[in-house]
Scaffold this motif. Structure first.
Motif, PDB file in Angstrom:
ATOM      1  N   ILE A  30      99.959  16.625 -25.751  1.00 32.64           N
ATOM      2  CA  ILE A  30     100.439  15.177 -25.995  1.00 32.64           C
ATOM      3  C   ILE A  30     100.718  14.576 -24.524  1.00 32.64           C
ATOM      4  CG2 ILE A  30     102.432  13.943 -26.944  1.00 32.64           C
ATOM      5  CD1 ILE A  30     101.535  17.375 -28.524  1.00 32.64           C
ATOM      6  N   ALA A  31     100.058  13.753 -24.421  1.00 32.47           N
ATOM      7  CA  ALA A  31      99.913  13.112 -23.103  1.00 32.47           C
ATOM      8  C   ALA A  31     100.305  11.692 -22.846  1.00 32.47           C
ATOM      9  CB  ALA A  31      98.329  12.993 -22.656  1.00 32.47           C
ATOM     10  N   ALA A  32     100.937  11.147 -22.040  1.00 31.74           N
ATOM     11  CA  ALA A  32     101.552   9.883 -21.652  1.00 31.74           C
ATOM     12  C   ALA A  32     100.280   8.843 -21.172  1.00 31.74           C
ATOM     13  CB  ALA A  32     102.732   9.640 -20.776  1.00 31.74           C
ATOM     14  N   ALA A  33     100.081   7.764 -21.776  1.00 29.58           N
ATOM     15  CA  ALA A  33      99.101   6.775 -21.374  1.00 29.58           C
ATOM     16  C   ALA A  33      99.445   5.495 -20.814  1.00 29.58           C
ATOM     17  CB  ALA A  33      98.241   6.678 -22.611  1.00 29.58           C
ATOM     18  N   ASP A  34     100.615   5.570 -19.928  1.00 23.89           N
ATOM     19  CA  ASP A  34     101.112   4.495 -19.380  1.00 23.89           C
ATOM     20  C   ASP A  34     100.247   3.873 -18.281  1.00 23.89           C
ATOM     21  OD1 ASP A  34     103.481   4.167 -21.125  1.00 23.89           O
ATOM     22  OD2 ASP A  34     104.619   5.662 -19.660  1.00 23.89           O
ATOM     23  N   HIS A  69      99.470  14.079 -44.340  1.00 25.77           N
ATOM     24  CA  HIS A  69      98.816  15.252 -44.324  1.00 25.77           C
ATOM     25  C   HIS A  69      99.264  16.657 -44.504  1.00 25.77           C
ATOM     26  CE1 HIS A  69      94.774  17.233 -43.657  1.00 25.77           C
ATOM     27  NE2 HIS A  69      95.344  17.858 -42.670  1.00 25.77           N
ATOM     28  N   SER A  70     100.583  16.661 -43.950  1.00 37.21           N
ATOM     29  CA  SER A  70     101.275  17.941 -43.913  1.00 37.21           C
ATOM     30  C   SER A  70     101.775  18.172 -45.363  1.00 37.21           C
ATOM     31  CB  SER A  70     102.740  17.699 -43.172  1.00 37.21           C
ATOM     32  OG  SER A  70     103.515  18.754 -43.349  1.00 37.21           O
ATOM     33  N   GLU A  71     102.009  17.083 -46.070  1.00 38.34           N
ATOM     34  CA  GLU A  71     102.276  17.103 -47.687  1.00 38.34           C
ATOM     35  C   GLU A  71     101.356  17.570 -48.404  1.00 38.34           C
ATOM     36  OE1 GLU A  71     104.093  13.552 -48.615  1.00 38.34           O
ATOM     37  OE2 GLU A  71     105.936  13.698 -47.213  1.00 38.34           O
ATOM     38  N   LYS A  72     100.168  17.285 -48.239  1.00 36.09           N
ATOM     39  CA  LYS A  72      98.991  17.459 -48.764  1.00 36.09           C
ATOM     40  C   LYS A  72      98.446  18.983 -48.742  1.00 36.09           C
ATOM     41  CE  LYS A  72      96.888  12.642 -49.070  1.00 36.09           C
ATOM     42  NZ  LYS A  72      95.790  12.044 -48.876  1.00 36.09           N
ATOM     43  N   THR A  73      98.669  19.316 -47.515  1.00 34.38           N
ATOM     44  CA  THR A  73      98.261  20.673 -47.000  1.00 34.38           C
ATOM     45  C   THR A  73      99.115  21.691 -47.434  1.00 34.38           C
ATOM     46  OG1 THR A  73      98.613  20.420 -44.760  1.00 34.38           O
ATOM     47  CG2 THR A  73      96.322  19.850 -45.682  1.00 34.38           C
ATOM     48  N   GLY A  74     100.476  21.360 -47.197  1.00 36.00           N
ATOM     49  CA  GLY A  74     101.586  22.317 -47.327  1.00 36.00           C
ATOM     50  C   GLY A  74     102.024  22.996 -45.934  1.00 36.00           C
ATOM     51  N   ASN A  75     101.098  22.455 -44.980  1.00 39.53           N
ATOM     52  CA  ASN A  75     101.301  22.921 -43.624  1.00 39.53           C
ATOM     53  C   ASN A  75     102.490  22.298 -42.849  1.00 39.53           C
ATOM     54  OD1 ASN A  75     101.225  23.963 -40.819  1.00 39.53           O
ATOM     55  ND2 ASN A  75      98.983  23.878 -40.877  1.00 39.53           N
ATOM     56  N   LYS A  76     103.416  22.763 -42.942  1.00 37.77           N
ATOM     57  CA  LYS A  76     104.756  22.180 -42.360  1.00 37.77           C
ATOM     58  C   LYS A  76     104.832  22.163 -40.762  1.00 37.77           C
ATOM     59  CE  LYS A  76     106.604  21.419 -46.556  1.00 37.77           C
ATOM     60  NZ  LYS A  76     106.436  19.909 -47.036  1.00 37.77           N
ATOM     61  N   THR A  77     103.915  23.081 -40.171  1.00 37.84           N
ATOM     62  CA  THR A  77     103.883  23.131 -38.495  1.00 37.84           C
ATOM     63  C   THR A  77     103.464  21.770 -38.227  1.00 37.84           C
ATOM     64  OG1 THR A  77     101.726  24.018 -38.719  1.00 37.84           O
ATOM     65  CG2 THR A  77     103.520  25.677 -38.726  1.00 37.84           C
ATOM     66  N   PHE A  78     102.661  20.991 -38.941  1.00 34.02           N
ATOM     67  CA  PHE A  78     102.212  19.608 -38.378  1.00 34.02           C
ATOM     68  C   PHE A  78     103.352  18.928 -38.215  1.00 34.02           C
ATOM     69  CE2 PHE A  78      98.098  20.497 -40.849  1.00 34.02           C
ATOM     70  CZ  PHE A  78      97.706  21.000 -39.759  1.00 34.02           C
ATOM     71  N   LEU A  79     104.404  18.898 -38.822  1.00 33.10           N
ATOM     72  CA  LEU A  79     105.692  18.005 -38.695  1.00 33.10           C
ATOM     73  C   LEU A  79     106.364  18.307 -37.262  1.00 33.10           C
ATOM     74  CD1 LEU A  79     107.452  18.414 -42.203  1.00 33.10           C
ATOM     75  CD2 LEU A  79     105.867  16.839 -41.331  1.00 33.10           C
ATOM     76  N   ASN A  80     105.982  19.395 -36.566  1.00 32.21           N
ATOM     77  CA  ASN A  80     106.491  19.705 -35.253  1.00 32.21           C
ATOM     78  C   ASN A  80     105.954  18.683 -34.181  1.00 32.21           C
ATOM     79  OD1 ASN A  80     107.925  21.734 -36.077  1.00 32.21           O
ATOM     80  ND2 ASN A  80     106.374  23.155 -35.423  1.00 32.21           N
ATOM     81  N   LEU A  81     104.879  18.023 -34.747  1.00 31.19           N
ATOM     82  CA  LEU A  81     104.231  16.698 -33.711  1.00 31.19           C
ATOM     83  C   LEU A  81     105.178  15.532 -33.649  1.00 31.19           C
ATOM     84  CD1 LEU A  81     100.541  17.205 -34.678  1.00 31.19           C
ATOM     85  CD2 LEU A  81     101.424  17.856 -32.325  1.00 31.19           C
ATOM     86  N   PRO A  83     108.211  14.429 -33.780  1.00 30.83           N
ATOM     87  CA  PRO A  83     109.261  14.104 -32.597  1.00 30.83           C
ATOM     88  C   PRO A  83     108.459  13.794 -31.037  1.00 30.83           C
ATOM     89  CG  PRO A  83     109.994  16.117 -33.926  1.00 30.83           C
ATOM     90  CD  PRO A  83     108.766  15.819 -34.358  1.00 30.83           C
ATOM     91  N   LEU A  84     107.430  14.470 -30.894  1.00 34.80           N
ATOM     92  CA  LEU A  84     106.721  14.095 -29.803  1.00 34.80           C
ATOM     93  C   LEU A  84     105.965  12.843 -29.679  1.00 34.80           C
ATOM     94  CD1 LEU A  84     105.151  17.735 -29.656  1.00 34.80           C
ATOM     95  CD2 LEU A  84     107.342  17.132 -28.622  1.00 34.80           C
ATOM     96  N   LEU A  85     105.932  12.181 -30.657  1.00 30.84           N
ATOM     97  CA  LEU A  85     105.144  10.823 -30.957  1.00 30.84           C
ATOM     98  C   LEU A  85     106.246   9.801 -30.550  1.00 30.84           C
ATOM     99  CD1 LEU A  85     102.856  11.302 -33.904  1.00 30.84           C
ATOM    100  CD2 LEU A  85     102.206  11.984 -31.351  1.00 30.84           C
ATOM    101  N   GLN A  86     106.488   9.766 -29.153  1.00 34.02           N
ATOM    102  CA  GLN A  86     107.479   8.843 -28.603  1.00 34.02           C
ATOM    103  C   GLN A  86     106.904   8.007 -27.315  1.00 34.02           C
ATOM    104  OE1 GLN A  86     110.167   7.965 -30.072  1.00 34.02           O
ATOM    105  NE2 GLN A  86     110.142   9.855 -31.442  1.00 34.02           N
ATOM    106  N   VAL A 195     102.876  20.587 -25.283  1.00 32.35           N
ATOM    107  CA  VAL A 195     101.783  21.369 -25.703  1.00 32.35           C
ATOM    108  C   VAL A 195     102.086  21.852 -27.190  1.00 32.35           C
ATOM    109  CG1 VAL A 195     100.048  23.383 -25.478  1.00 32.35           C
ATOM    110  CG2 VAL A 195     101.119  21.973 -23.381  1.00 32.35           C
ATOM    111  N   TYR A 196     101.059  21.744 -28.060  1.00 28.66           N
ATOM    112  CA  TYR A 196     101.152  21.983 -29.627  1.00 28.66           C
ATOM    113  C   TYR A 196     100.124  23.278 -29.754  1.00 28.66           C
ATOM    114  CZ  TYR A 196     100.674  22.163 -34.622  1.00 28.66           C
ATOM    115  OH  TYR A 196     100.491  22.556 -35.766  1.00 28.66           O
ATOM    116  N   ASP A 197     100.526  24.186 -29.935  1.00 25.25           N
ATOM    117  CA  ASP A 197      99.542  25.552 -30.150  1.00 25.25           C
ATOM    118  C   ASP A 197      99.902  26.086 -31.384  1.00 25.25           C
ATOM    119  OD1 ASP A 197      97.729  27.466 -30.129  1.00 25.25           O
ATOM    120  OD2 ASP A 197      98.535  28.327 -28.047  1.00 25.25           O
ATOM    121  N   ASN A 198      98.965  25.868 -32.548  1.00 26.92           N
ATOM    122  CA  ASN A 198      99.248  26.769 -33.878  1.00 26.92           C
ATOM    123  C   ASN A 198     100.872  26.672 -34.313  1.00 26.92           C
ATOM    124  OD1 ASN A 198      96.684  27.998 -34.381  1.00 26.92           O
ATOM    125  ND2 ASN A 198      97.173  28.988 -32.365  1.00 26.92           N
TER     126      ASN A 198
END
Length: 321
Positions: A30-34, A69-81, A83-86, A195-198
């Protein structure tokens, strides 16, 4: 005539692309693009082409796509992303080494002028020297309290001056002066924030850790666990060796203070009864530590004595022989 895709079609296409990337990649920076321009972003994409994909977009769209996409796949780890999208951020999906990708991204930094109202990311210092400006331009320096002198018909700055401090906004006078001097004090590029890793999220500083750093931190942790275990008398694997040694010391102390004895304690008692045995036991050790030390020293003395005899003859003390 080709019909342009509507906003709804663009959103659907963007959502499909993001979901596909989430399925294909397990590592995301996750990178800042200012203050990153489109040309600079294209160069970054070109440099990462092969094992990485850069995706920019509005935070609301990215959060919505990730959540659905997290709800469709049932992969809750995607939700960790989420809070980082600020702020103004982008996602770098990669299958390569995270440290190498992060270093590659850092290469694409571009110098930028100081614009009015911009918050300075670093301290800006104007170096001393000839500016090449004619004396009529001294008003800029006077307004900013910069000491100058006229040298060969041009303005020369006498001492280095801290023009802007980190975190301050750039004023119109500062921006005009830096532009006249041709100084581009700032540099901008994608800056990795997280950094998001698995499913795990951590700081990019972790990527700079070496094996020695990890071993040092592990050793520190083991020491803390052992200290805490000894303080509260709770047995752990880290504290077990210390507990056994301390227990043996206690048993040995009891044996020395009382008539109770065992084979290992007998030797200690003998030493305590006759301390001279310490010297007897230490003598062979000292001799073994320096084998042949005495003969070598004797040879050295002989070598030193031989030149002394020769020097006597050389000095004329053998004239009567």
């Amino acid at each position: 005539m080709v019909n342009k895709p509507s906003k709804a079609d663009k959103k659907i296409a963007y959502d499909a692309k993001l979901c596909q990337l989430l399925d294909d990649y397990s590592q995301i920076l996750i990178a800042a693009a200012d203050n990153v321009g489109s040309t600079q972003l294209q160069n970054i994409r070109r440099g990462l082409r092969g094992d990485s994909v850069v995706l920019m977009g509005k935070n609301t769209m990215m959060k919505r796509s990730v959540r659905i996409h997290s709800e469709k796949t049932g992969n809750k780890t995607f939700l960790n992303l989420i809070p980082l999208l600020q702020g103004n951020v982008g996602l770098i999906f990669t299958k390569g080494d995270l440290k190498e990708v992060s270093e590659e991204v850092a290469k694409y930094k571009v110098g930028a002028p100081a614009r009015v109202g911009l918050v300075a990311p670093i301290d800006v210092v104007v170096p001393p020297g000839n500016t090449g400006l004619d004396p009529s331009q001294t008003s800029f320096f006077q307004v900013l309290n910069i000491p100058t002198k006229i040298n060969k018909g041009t303005v020369e700055i006498i001492t280095p001056v801290e023009l802007i401090k980190k975190g301050e906004k750039v004023g119109s006078s500062e921006a005009a002066l830096l532009a006249k001097l041709g100084i581009r004090p700032f540099s901008y590029g994608l800056v990795v924030l997280s950094v998001y890793d698995n499913g795990s999220v951590f700081s990019p500083g972790v990527l700079d850790l070496t094996e020695d750093d990890l071993i040092g931190k592990f050793a520190t942790g083991v020491t803390m666990v052992a200290s805490l275990s000894l303080a509260v008398a709770y047995p752990t694997l880290a504290a077990a060796p210390h507990m056994f040694i301390n227990a043996y010391k206690n048993v040995l102390s009891v044996a020395v203070a009382t008539e109770y004895s065992y084979p290992q304690a007998e030797e200690v008692k003998e030493f305590l009864k006759d301390p001279s045995k310490f010297a007897v036991a230490a003598a062979p050790v000292a001799a073994a530590a320096a084998p042949g030390g005495a003969p070598a020293a004797a040879k050295e003395e002989e070598k030193k004595e031989e030149p002394a005899e020769e020097s006597d003859d050389d000095m004329g003390f053998g004239l009567f022989d």
